[in-house]
Design an enzyme around this catalytic site. Structure first.
Site, PDB file in Angstrom:
ATOM      1  CG  ASP A   1      -1.392   3.581  -0.394  1.00  0.00           C
ATOM      2  OD1 ASP A   1      -1.907   3.460  -1.509  1.00  0.00           O
ATOM      3  OD2 ASP A   1      -0.603   4.495  -0.098  1.00  0.00           O
TER       4      ASP A   1
ATOM      5  CG  ASP B   1       2.942   5.277  -5.312  1.00  0.00           C
ATOM      6  OD1 ASP B   1       4.163   5.088  -5.430  1.00  0.00           O
ATOM      7  OD2 ASP B   1       2.125   5.037  -6.218  1.00  0.00           O
TER       8      ASP B   1
END
Length: 219
Positions: free
Chosen positions: A11, A13
């Site tokens: 991922d 953020d």
């Protein structure tokens, strides 16, 4: 892992970079532009990782689809303006660059699966000098929102990796659920936006407290 290609999908953020300040600021601007009270920043952080339409369904659940759609566009405008004016800072978490370099040296292929737009992701990777680290980039532009497995399945296809030879690494329960839906190992990180207890409850096999811990977990 059984195959020739090992793939670690991250991922963005809350896992690779910390962009919460800019996300919360753009969300404030979007809601205010429509004359609405901005949501609490804690609620905004919990929604990080979802696509923008899904995010607005969570944060503006009492509003109709037209207002939610307008909020999506207002957020995009606010964020793009901030980026154009040099107000966007998405610093890489300490230890992540070393981790990525070590994994590549050990033969891992790396990817990203994120709720960001491709434009936003490319900018983030460029400013953090990470543009050449990943063999596959999957964003919310062309896929359903997490936790739907489409982004992860596309990453597997592009990298030519098997689910059994891949791992999804993220800071939210959306990442963990996506991994489990795709039949991929799920590993959480504790420096992001959902607590470790929730990541474990969602099905993470482990939660790394630091990037060094993550290196040990991946083996």
């Amino acid at each position: 892992m059984s195959g020739a290609i090992r793939l670690a999908v991250f991922d963005c953020d809350g896992t690779l970079v910390d962009g919460q300040h800019e996300i919360c600021a753009a969300m404030d601007e979007a809601f205010l532009a429509l004359g609405l009270r901005p949501p609490a920043h804690g609620a905004v952080r919990r929604a990080v990782g979802l696509s923008l339409p899904q995010t607005m369904r969570h944060l503006a659940s009492e509003e109709g689809i037209e207002i939610q759609t307008a909020l999506v566009e207002a957020y995009k405008t606010a964020y793009r303006t901030a980026r154009a004016e040099g107000r966007v800072s998405e610093p890489i978490f300490a230890g992540i660059r070393l981790l990525l370099d070590q994994l590549r040296e050990e033969g891992w292929d790396l990817g990203v699966a994120t709720g960001k737009s491709m434009r936003g992701l490319l900018h983030c990777l460029q400013v953090n000098a990470l543009s050449d680290h990943f063999v596959t980039l999957q964003t919310a532009d062309n896929h359903p929102s997490k936790p739907h497995p489409a982004m992860l399945q596309a990453a597997l296809d592009q990298a030519m990796a098997l689910p059994a030879d891949a791992v999804m690494i993220g800071d939210t329960t959306y990442d963990i659920a996506m991994a489990r839906s795709a039949g991929v190992r799920a590993v959480g990180v504790a420096w992001g936006y959902h607590p470790a207890s929730e990541l474990i409850a969602a099905g993470a096999e482990a939660v790394a407290m630091t990037p060094a811990d993550l290196k040990d977990i991946l083996g």
